[in-house]
Structures are given as C-alpha cells and as structure tokens.
Design an enzyme around this catalytic site. Structure first.
Site, PDB file in Angstrom:
ATOM      1  N   HIS A 174      -2.389  -5.327   1.512  1.00 23.32           N
ATOM      2  CA  HIS A 174      -3.695  -5.964   1.300  1.00 23.32           C
ATOM      3  C   HIS A 174      -3.437  -7.415   0.904  1.00 23.32           C
ATOM      4  O   HIS A 174      -2.481  -7.700   0.182  1.00 23.32           O
ATOM      5  CB  HIS A 174      -4.464  -5.282   0.155  1.00 23.32           C
ATOM      6  CG  HIS A 174      -5.602  -6.123  -0.358  1.00 23.32           C
ATOM      7  ND1 HIS A 174      -6.839  -6.117   0.241  1.00 23.32           N
ATOM      8  CD2 HIS A 174      -5.673  -7.047  -1.357  1.00 23.32           C
ATOM      9  CE1 HIS A 174      -7.619  -6.993  -0.385  1.00 23.32           C
ATOM     10  NE2 HIS A 174      -6.943  -7.573  -1.352  1.00 23.32           N
ATOM     11  N   TYR A 231     -12.287  -1.681  -3.840  1.00 24.01           N
ATOM     12  CA  TYR A 231     -12.788  -1.842  -2.467  1.00 24.01           C
ATOM     13  C   TYR A 231     -14.308  -1.690  -2.378  1.00 24.01           C
ATOM     14  O   TYR A 231     -14.832  -1.397  -1.313  1.00 24.01           O
ATOM     15  CB  TYR A 231     -12.099  -0.836  -1.539  1.00 24.01           C
ATOM     16  CG  TYR A 231     -10.786  -1.324  -0.967  1.00 24.01           C
ATOM     17  CD1 TYR A 231     -10.716  -2.483  -0.179  1.00 24.01           C
ATOM     18  CD2 TYR A 231      -9.606  -0.613  -1.165  1.00 24.01           C
ATOM     19  CE1 TYR A 231      -9.519  -2.920   0.366  1.00 24.01           C
ATOM     20  CE2 TYR A 231      -8.393  -1.048  -0.616  1.00 24.01           C
ATOM     21  CZ  TYR A 231      -8.365  -2.207   0.154  1.00 24.01           C
ATOM     22  OH  TYR A 231      -7.178  -2.637   0.710  1.00 24.01           O
ATOM     23  N   PHE A 291     -15.439   4.207   6.776  1.00 20.57           N
ATOM     24  CA  PHE A 291     -14.067   4.571   6.402  1.00 20.57           C
ATOM     25  C   PHE A 291     -13.818   4.472   4.889  1.00 20.57           C
ATOM     26  O   PHE A 291     -12.694   4.653   4.434  1.00 20.57           O
ATOM     27  CB  PHE A 291     -13.056   3.690   7.154  1.00 20.57           C
ATOM     28  CG  PHE A 291     -13.287   2.210   6.973  1.00 20.57           C
ATOM     29  CD1 PHE A 291     -12.842   1.533   5.833  1.00 20.57           C
ATOM     30  CD2 PHE A 291     -13.938   1.472   7.957  1.00 20.57           C
ATOM     31  CE1 PHE A 291     -13.052   0.179   5.657  1.00 20.57           C
ATOM     32  CE2 PHE A 291     -14.155   0.104   7.796  1.00 20.57           C
ATOM     33  CZ  PHE A 291     -13.710  -0.537   6.632  1.00 20.57           C
ATOM     34  N   LYS A 315       0.812  -1.223   0.000  1.00 21.05           N
ATOM     35  CA  LYS A 315       0.000   0.000   0.000  1.00 21.05           C
ATOM     36  C   LYS A 315       0.855   1.287   0.000  1.00 21.05           C
ATOM     37  O   LYS A 315       2.062   1.236   0.274  1.00 21.05           O
ATOM     38  CB  LYS A 315      -0.935  -0.025   1.217  1.00 21.05           C
ATOM     39  CG  LYS A 315      -2.005  -1.119   1.139  1.00 21.05           C
ATOM     40  CD  LYS A 315      -2.988  -1.010   2.305  1.00 21.05           C
ATOM     41  CE  LYS A 315      -4.070  -2.073   2.220  1.00 21.05           C
ATOM     42  NZ  LYS A 315      -5.064  -1.938   3.336  1.00 21.05           N
ATOM     43  N   ASN A 345      -2.138   0.447   6.710  1.00 23.11           N
ATOM     44  CA  ASN A 345      -1.623  -0.810   7.270  1.00 23.11           C
ATOM     45  C   ASN A 345      -0.784  -1.631   6.285  1.00 23.11           C
ATOM     46  O   ASN A 345      -0.708  -2.856   6.387  1.00 23.11           O
ATOM     47  CB  ASN A 345      -2.764  -1.619   7.900  1.00 23.11           C
ATOM     48  CG  ASN A 345      -3.828  -2.006   6.890  1.00 23.11           C
ATOM     49  OD1 ASN A 345      -3.686  -1.707   5.711  1.00 23.11           O
ATOM     50  ND2 ASN A 345      -4.867  -2.680   7.339  1.00 23.11           N
ATOM     51  N   GLU A 354      -9.780 -10.346  -7.803  1.00 28.56           N
ATOM     52  CA  GLU A 354      -8.773  -9.301  -7.591  1.00 28.56           C
ATOM     53  C   GLU A 354      -7.583  -9.466  -8.545  1.00 28.56           C
ATOM     54  O   GLU A 354      -7.075  -8.480  -9.084  1.00 28.56           O
ATOM     55  CB  GLU A 354      -8.319  -9.311  -6.122  1.00 28.56           C
ATOM     56  CG  GLU A 354      -9.429  -8.843  -5.189  1.00 28.56           C
ATOM     57  CD  GLU A 354      -9.111  -8.974  -3.709  1.00 28.56           C
ATOM     58  OE1 GLU A 354      -9.979  -8.609  -2.904  1.00 28.56           O
ATOM     59  OE2 GLU A 354      -8.011  -9.439  -3.328  1.00 28.56           O
ATOM     60  N   THR A 386      -5.589  -6.801  10.789  1.00 28.96           N
ATOM     61  CA  THR A 386      -5.872  -5.519  10.131  1.00 28.96           C
ATOM     62  C   THR A 386      -5.359  -4.345  10.967  1.00 28.96           C
ATOM     63  O   THR A 386      -4.732  -3.415  10.437  1.00 28.96           O
ATOM     64  CB  THR A 386      -7.404  -5.368   9.931  1.00 28.96           C
ATOM     65  OG1 THR A 386      -7.891  -6.534   9.262  1.00 28.96           O
ATOM     66  CG2 THR A 386      -7.734  -4.131   9.134  1.00 28.96           C
TER      67      THR A 386
HETATM   68  P1  DAT Z   1      -8.033  -6.501   5.685  1.00 26.88           P
HETATM   69  O1  DAT Z   1      -7.240  -5.507   4.863  1.00 26.88           O
HETATM   70  O2  DAT Z   1      -7.246  -7.016   6.858  1.00 26.88           O
HETATM   71  O3  DAT Z   1      -8.634  -7.610   4.856  1.00 26.88           O
HETATM   72  P2  DAT Z   1     -10.724  -5.333   5.803  1.00 26.88           P
HETATM   73  O4  DAT Z   1     -11.007  -6.091   4.547  1.00 26.88           O
HETATM   74  O5  DAT Z   1     -11.666  -5.492   6.944  1.00 26.88           O
HETATM   75  O6  DAT Z   1      -9.250  -5.681   6.360  1.00 26.88           O
HETATM   76  O7  DAT Z   1     -10.628  -3.774   5.487  1.00 26.88           O
HETATM   77  C1  DAT Z   1     -10.005  -3.308   4.295  1.00 26.88           C
HETATM   78  C2  DAT Z   1      -9.157  -2.121   4.636  1.00 26.88           C
HETATM   79  O8  DAT Z   1      -9.981  -1.048   5.093  1.00 26.88           O
HETATM   80  C3  DAT Z   1      -8.159  -2.344   5.783  1.00 26.88           C
HETATM   81  O9  DAT Z   1      -6.964  -2.966   5.358  1.00 26.88           O
HETATM   82  C4  DAT Z   1      -7.924  -0.934   6.243  1.00 26.88           C
HETATM   83  C5  DAT Z   1      -9.300  -0.290   6.095  1.00 26.88           C
HETATM   84  N1  DAT Z   1     -10.040  -0.360   7.349  1.00 26.88           N
HETATM   85  C6  DAT Z   1     -10.651  -1.443   7.886  1.00 26.88           C
HETATM   86  N2  DAT Z   1     -11.233  -1.166   9.064  1.00 26.88           N
HETATM   87  C7  DAT Z   1     -10.988   0.158   9.282  1.00 26.88           C
HETATM   88  C8  DAT Z   1     -11.312   1.073  10.339  1.00 26.88           C
HETATM   89  N3  DAT Z   1     -12.029   0.685  11.410  1.00 26.88           N
HETATM   90  N4  DAT Z   1     -10.881   2.362  10.226  1.00 26.88           N
HETATM   91  C9  DAT Z   1     -10.172   2.764   9.137  1.00 26.88           C
HETATM   92  N5  DAT Z   1      -9.828   1.950   8.115  1.00 26.88           N
HETATM   93  C10 DAT Z   1     -10.233   0.677   8.188  1.00 26.88           C
HETATM   94 MG    MG Z   2     -10.123  -7.569   3.401  1.00 26.13          MG
END
Ligand code: DAT
Ligand code: MG
Length: 140
Positions: free
Chosen positions: A117, A51, A59, A11, A114, A128, A93
C-alpha cells in the site's frame, strides 16, 4: 519538489512469503529512506478503519479480511517527491497492468493481494502516518 514523507504497508501476502527485505531493497534503490517501520497484525476492525474510504466498494469486506489475515509491515518512507516516487516503485494496483521492475509486477499475486500500500496524496499520507505512528517513532 521538496522532501516528503509517505505511508507504506507491506501487505500480508508479502510478509507471508518473506518478501519484506526484497521490497525494502526496491524502496532504498529508488532513494526512499525508511524512517519508521513496525511489524503488526491488524484486527479486521483496524483494517476496516484504515480502508474506510473504500467502505462502499464491493471488495471492502474481502480487503479487510485479507489485511487482517497475517502480519503487515507499516512504514514511513522519506525522500524527494516521496508520494509519487513510491507509487511509481509500487506499480499499478492490478499487477497485470503494472510496469516491468515494479514491486507489484514482480511480487503481487492478484489485484487484491498486491503486496504493498502507498499513500496517494499529502493529506492521506498525513492521516495514515498518524494512524500508525507517533512523532517520536519517526526517525529521519
Ligand atoms: P491502491 O492500493 O493502488 O491505492 P486502491 O486505493 O484503488 O488501490 O484500492 C485499495 C486496495 O483495494 C487495493 O490495493 C487492492 C484492493 N482493491 C482495489 N480494487 C480492487 C478490485 N477490483 N478487486 C479486489 N480488490 C481490489
Ligand atoms: Mg489507494
């Protein structure tokens, strides 16, 4: 478990800090082979499409702005049980909850920024991978 492919993104927070090589070393040490890789700068609309599953989340706008704020490195990783193995190497995450030695524990700045992905299931991995790469670009 058979050999699988998963989709990965390094990222913007990580490319900006020159961490591509350090993150790739983590993948390779875990036995994941990088079979496709390209550095691109997404538009906000392209990040939004990728996304789309998170469209209703509070978010979402912040996530799309961040993902289009600097270049990313899009990748396909291949190996035994690659989807689960990559999720393990990535860590939780939220970096505050990520296990020692994981990419997010070592490099992530926050739950949003973070560093990586990774696909969460075979179906999402297929969608994807196809969003970013043609078959000819996958070199196992
Ligand atoms: P992951 O990337 O671990 O699969 P996810 O699919 O739940 O996690 O979310 C996608 C992305 O969205 C994640 O990498 C960062 C962002 N994200 C998730 N939860 C968030 C939050 N509570 N606040 C801000 N960004 C968030
Ligand atoms: Mg995810």
């Amino acid at each position: 478990m058979a050999i699988q492919r998963t989709f990965s993104i390094i990222k913007p927070d990580a490319t900006a800090r020159n961490l591509t090589g350090a993150i790739n070393a983590k993948f390779e040490e875990a036995g994941l082979r990088i079979v496709a890789q390209k550095r691109i700068h997404l538009t906000k609309a392209q990040a939004g499409e990728f996304y789309k599953v998170h469209e209703a989340r509070p978010f979402y706008d912040e996530l799309c702005s961040f993902m289009s704020s600097a270049p990313i490195v899009a990748q396909v990783l291949e190996g035994e049980d690659a989807i689960a193995k990559n999720r393990e190497v990535m860590g939780a995450t939220n970096p505050a909850e990520a296990a020692e030695g994981t990419i997010r524990k070592e490099f992530a700045l926050s739950i949003g920024e973070n560093s990586v992905h990774g696909s969460d299931a075979p179906e999402t991995a297929a969608v994807e991978i196809a969003y970013f790469f043609s078959g000819l670009e996958l070199v196992g």
